[in-house]
Motif scaffolding. Sequence first.
Motif, PDB file in Angstrom:
ATOM      1  N   VAL A   1      37.281 -22.805  31.570  1.00 29.84           N
ATOM      2  CA  VAL A   1      36.823 -21.359  32.098  1.00 29.84           C
ATOM      3  C   VAL A   1      36.838 -20.479  30.825  1.00 29.84           C
ATOM      4  CG1 VAL A   1      37.839 -21.581  34.073  1.00 29.84           C
ATOM      5  CG2 VAL A   1      39.449 -20.744  32.360  1.00 29.84           C
ATOM      6  N   VAL A   2      37.107 -20.715  29.680  1.00 27.87           N
ATOM      7  CA  VAL A   2      36.676 -19.853  28.619  1.00 27.87           C
ATOM      8  C   VAL A   2      35.542 -20.306  27.547  1.00 27.87           C
ATOM      9  CG1 VAL A   2      37.307 -18.871  26.296  1.00 27.87           C
ATOM     10  CG2 VAL A   2      39.234 -19.313  28.241  1.00 27.87           C
ATOM     11  N   PRO A   3      34.402 -19.724  27.667  1.00 36.76           N
ATOM     12  CA  PRO A   3      32.946 -20.173  27.281  1.00 36.76           C
ATOM     13  C   PRO A   3      33.154 -20.602  25.836  1.00 36.76           C
ATOM     14  CG  PRO A   3      32.921 -17.833  27.778  1.00 36.76           C
ATOM     15  CD  PRO A   3      34.283 -18.293  28.303  1.00 36.76           C
ATOM     16  N   VAL A   4      34.176 -20.027  25.022  1.00 37.99           N
ATOM     17  CA  VAL A   4      34.014 -20.292  23.639  1.00 37.99           C
ATOM     18  C   VAL A   4      34.639 -21.445  23.157  1.00 37.99           C
ATOM     19  CG1 VAL A   4      33.733 -17.914  22.888  1.00 37.99           C
ATOM     20  CG2 VAL A   4      35.696 -18.735  22.779  1.00 37.99           C
ATOM     21  N   LEU A   5      35.357 -22.080  24.152  1.00 43.76           N
ATOM     22  CA  LEU A   5      36.231 -23.386  23.753  1.00 43.76           C
ATOM     23  C   LEU A   5      35.416 -24.342  24.588  1.00 43.76           C
ATOM     24  CD1 LEU A   5      39.924 -22.045  24.466  1.00 43.76           C
ATOM     25  CD2 LEU A   5      39.016 -22.537  22.219  1.00 43.76           C
ATOM     26  N   PRO A   6      35.345 -25.496  23.597  1.00 45.59           N
ATOM     27  CA  PRO A   6      34.616 -26.984  24.192  1.00 45.59           C
ATOM     28  C   PRO A   6      35.701 -27.691  25.075  1.00 45.59           C
ATOM     29  CG  PRO A   6      35.044 -27.042  21.672  1.00 45.59           C
ATOM     30  CD  PRO A   6      35.445 -25.605  22.193  1.00 45.59           C
ATOM     31  N   GLY A   7      35.931 -27.337  26.253  1.00 49.78           N
ATOM     32  CA  GLY A   7      36.863 -27.739  26.903  1.00 49.78           C
ATOM     33  C   GLY A   7      37.175 -29.588  26.933  1.00 49.78           C
ATOM     34  N   ALA A   8      36.001 -30.067  27.311  1.00 47.98           N
ATOM     35  CA  ALA A   8      35.943 -31.511  27.586  1.00 47.98           C
ATOM     36  C   ALA A   8      36.213 -32.233  26.169  1.00 47.98           C
ATOM     37  CB  ALA A   8      34.754 -32.063  28.094  1.00 47.98           C
ATOM     38  N   PRO A   9      35.547 -31.967  25.231  1.00 49.74           N
ATOM     39  CA  PRO A   9      35.498 -32.386  24.023  1.00 49.74           C
ATOM     40  C   PRO A   9      36.848 -32.276  23.367  1.00 49.74           C
ATOM     41  CG  PRO A   9      33.387 -31.337  23.856  1.00 49.74           C
ATOM     42  CD  PRO A   9      34.204 -30.851  25.057  1.00 49.74           C
ATOM     43  N   LEU A  10      37.507 -31.153  23.637  1.00 54.79           N
ATOM     44  CA  LEU A  10      38.993 -30.800  22.890  1.00 54.79           C
ATOM     45  C   LEU A  10      39.913 -31.833  23.812  1.00 54.79           C
ATOM     46  CD1 LEU A  10      39.251 -27.199  22.399  1.00 54.79           C
ATOM     47  CD2 LEU A  10      39.714 -28.760  20.507  1.00 54.79           C
ATOM     48  N   ALA A  11      39.757 -31.933  25.130  1.00 53.80           N
ATOM     49  CA  ALA A  11      40.689 -32.724  25.967  1.00 53.80           C
ATOM     50  C   ALA A  11      40.330 -34.194  25.457  1.00 53.80           C
ATOM     51  CB  ALA A  11      40.370 -32.597  27.200  1.00 53.80           C
ATOM     52  N   TRP A  12      39.328 -34.459  25.239  1.00 56.30           N
ATOM     53  CA  TRP A  12      39.169 -35.977  24.750  1.00 56.30           C
ATOM     54  C   TRP A  12      39.813 -36.276  23.488  1.00 56.30           C
ATOM     55  CZ3 TRP A  12      36.330 -38.360  20.759  1.00 56.30           C
ATOM     56  CH2 TRP A  12      36.106 -39.841  21.141  1.00 56.30           C
TER      57      TRP A  12
ATOM     58  N   PHE B   1      28.978 -12.967  38.389  1.00 48.83           N
ATOM     59  CA  PHE B   1      28.061 -12.734  39.485  1.00 48.83           C
ATOM     60  C   PHE B   1      27.537 -11.385  38.967  1.00 48.83           C
ATOM     61  CE2 PHE B   1      26.714 -10.736  43.311  1.00 48.83           C
ATOM     62  CZ  PHE B   1      25.687 -11.362  43.726  1.00 48.83           C
ATOM     63  N   VAL B   2      28.563 -10.411  38.824  1.00 48.97           N
ATOM     64  CA  VAL B   2      28.383  -9.052  38.543  1.00 48.97           C
ATOM     65  C   VAL B   2      27.323  -8.903  37.360  1.00 48.97           C
ATOM     66  CG1 VAL B   2      29.021  -6.825  38.082  1.00 48.97           C
ATOM     67  CG2 VAL B   2      30.318  -7.912  39.946  1.00 48.97           C
ATOM     68  N   GLY B   3      27.834  -9.755  36.315  1.00 51.60           N
ATOM     69  CA  GLY B   3      27.245  -9.612  35.085  1.00 51.60           C
ATOM     70  C   GLY B   3      25.746  -9.989  35.374  1.00 51.60           C
ATOM     71  N   ALA B   4      25.414 -11.247  35.884  1.00 49.65           N
ATOM     72  CA  ALA B   4      24.496 -11.919  36.171  1.00 49.65           C
ATOM     73  C   ALA B   4      23.373 -10.746  36.965  1.00 49.65           C
ATOM     74  CB  ALA B   4      24.327 -12.926  37.059  1.00 49.65           C
TER      75      ALA B   4
ATOM     76  N   VAL C   1      34.169 -10.917  30.179  1.00 45.11           N
ATOM     77  CA  VAL C   1      34.856  -9.605  30.439  1.00 45.11           C
ATOM     78  C   VAL C   1      35.982  -9.901  31.673  1.00 45.11           C
ATOM     79  CG1 VAL C   1      34.490  -7.429  32.057  1.00 45.11           C
ATOM     80  CG2 VAL C   1      33.095  -8.191  29.910  1.00 45.11           C
ATOM     81  N   GLY C   2      35.507 -10.799  32.599  1.00 41.72           N
ATOM     82  CA  GLY C   2      36.432 -11.407  33.917  1.00 41.72           C
ATOM     83  C   GLY C   2      37.678 -11.971  33.099  1.00 41.72           C
ATOM     84  N   PHE C   3      37.610 -12.617  32.152  1.00 39.88           N
ATOM     85  CA  PHE C   3      38.901 -13.382  31.263  1.00 39.88           C
ATOM     86  C   PHE C   3      40.035 -12.443  31.284  1.00 39.88           C
ATOM     87  CE2 PHE C   3      40.897 -15.154  28.013  1.00 39.88           C
ATOM     88  CZ  PHE C   3      41.618 -16.497  28.584  1.00 39.88           C
ATOM     89  N   PHE C   4      39.442 -11.065  30.914  1.00 32.07           N
ATOM     90  CA  PHE C   4      40.697 -10.093  30.388  1.00 32.07           C
ATOM     91  C   PHE C   4      40.952  -9.449  31.779  1.00 32.07           C
ATOM     92  CE2 PHE C   4      38.118 -10.337  26.469  1.00 32.07           C
ATOM     93  CZ  PHE C   4      39.165 -10.920  25.588  1.00 32.07           C
ATOM     94  N   ILE C   5      40.336  -9.536  32.740  1.00 30.50           N
ATOM     95  CA  ILE C   5      40.821  -8.756  34.222  1.00 30.50           C
ATOM     96  C   ILE C   5      41.594  -9.945  34.835  1.00 30.50           C
ATOM     97  CG2 ILE C   5      39.869  -8.161  36.177  1.00 30.50           C
ATOM     98  CD1 ILE C   5      37.450  -7.093  34.781  1.00 30.50           C
ATOM     99  N   GLY C   6      41.406 -11.356  34.805  1.00 32.31           N
ATOM    100  CA  GLY C   6      42.437 -11.990  35.327  1.00 32.31           C
ATOM    101  C   GLY C   6      41.751 -12.912  36.429  1.00 32.31           C
ATOM    102  N   PRO C   7      42.297 -13.669  37.239  1.00 29.11           N
ATOM    103  CA  PRO C   7      41.664 -14.618  38.053  1.00 29.11           C
ATOM    104  C   PRO C   7      40.554 -14.398  38.723  1.00 29.11           C
ATOM    105  CG  PRO C   7      43.997 -15.122  38.018  1.00 29.11           C
ATOM    106  CD  PRO C   7      43.809 -13.728  37.369  1.00 29.11           C
ATOM    107  N   LEU C   8      40.814 -13.203  39.674  1.00 31.08           N
ATOM    108  CA  LEU C   8      39.781 -12.669  40.365  1.00 31.08           C
ATOM    109  C   LEU C   8      38.456 -12.226  39.537  1.00 31.08           C
ATOM    110  CD1 LEU C   8      41.338 -10.679  43.276  1.00 31.08           C
ATOM    111  CD2 LEU C   8      40.207 -12.728  43.205  1.00 31.08           C
ATOM    112  N   GLY C   9      38.697 -11.507  38.202  1.00 33.52           N
ATOM    113  CA  GLY C   9      37.672 -11.133  37.275  1.00 33.52           C
ATOM    114  C   GLY C   9      36.622 -12.555  36.959  1.00 33.52           C
ATOM    115  N   ILE C  10      37.490 -13.428  36.694  1.00 30.07           N
ATOM    116  CA  ILE C  10      36.897 -14.859  36.055  1.00 30.07           C
ATOM    117  C   ILE C  10      36.040 -15.363  37.317  1.00 30.07           C
ATOM    118  CG2 ILE C  10      37.160 -17.422  35.798  1.00 30.07           C
ATOM    119  CD1 ILE C  10      39.623 -16.335  34.233  1.00 30.07           C
ATOM    120  N   ILE C  11      36.274 -14.952  38.725  1.00 34.36           N
ATOM    121  CA  ILE C  11      35.523 -15.484  39.688  1.00 34.36           C
ATOM    122  C   ILE C  11      34.262 -14.581  39.870  1.00 34.36           C
ATOM    123  CG2 ILE C  11      35.290 -15.730  42.133  1.00 34.36           C
ATOM    124  CD1 ILE C  11      38.325 -16.980  41.735  1.00 34.36           C
TER     125      ILE C  11
END
Length: 161
Positions: A23-34, A108-111, A94-104
Motif C-alpha cells: 500500500v506504500v508506493p515507494v516500497l517494492p512490496g512483492a520484491p521485498l517479500a520475495w 480517487f480524490v487525487g485522481a 496523502v491518504g497514508f498519513f490520514i489512515g485506512p480510510l485515507g488510503i481508500i
Amino acid sequence: MILDWILLIIAIVCLVIGLIGTVVPVLPGAPLAWLGLLLGRWISYIHTPVWILILTGLLAVFVSIMDNILPVTMTKKAGGSKAGTWGCTIGLIVGFFIGPLGIIFCPFVGACIGEIINDSSNMKRVFKAAFGAFGGFILGIGMKMSSVLLFIWIFAMIAIF
C-alpha cells in the motif's frame, strides 16, 4: 545457529515490509517479500525448494510490472490523462498519513483533482477518468497484496512443516 536466527529475523522483516509495501508506493512490496523467501533458502531448518523460488520470483516480477501498467492503462481506457494517474498516486501518499480510510478514498480524490487541473470542461469525463485511475490502482494493490500474502503463507508453511 546464530546465522540462522539473523537470517530468520531479516527474512521476517522483509516479508513484513513487503506487506506494508503493497500500500506504500515507494516500497517494492512483492520484491521485498520475495527476498524474505529467498533468505529462507539459507536457513538450515527451512528448506525452500528452488522451483518455488523461481515461480514466486516470476510472480513478483509480473506483479511489479503490472502494478505500474494497470493504473495508466485503466486511466487511458477511461479517457483520462497522466495528471489523473499522478493525482491518484499523490492522493495515496496523502491518504497514508490520514489512515485506512485515507488510503481508500484519497487516491480517487487525487485522481479527480489531477483530471480537473488537466481539463475541467467536462466533469463527466473527469469522474470517469478518476474511477479508471482508482480502479487500476486498487487492482494493482490487490495483486500485490495477494502475492505477498501468498509469499508469507509459503514461508510459514515451509518453516512450520
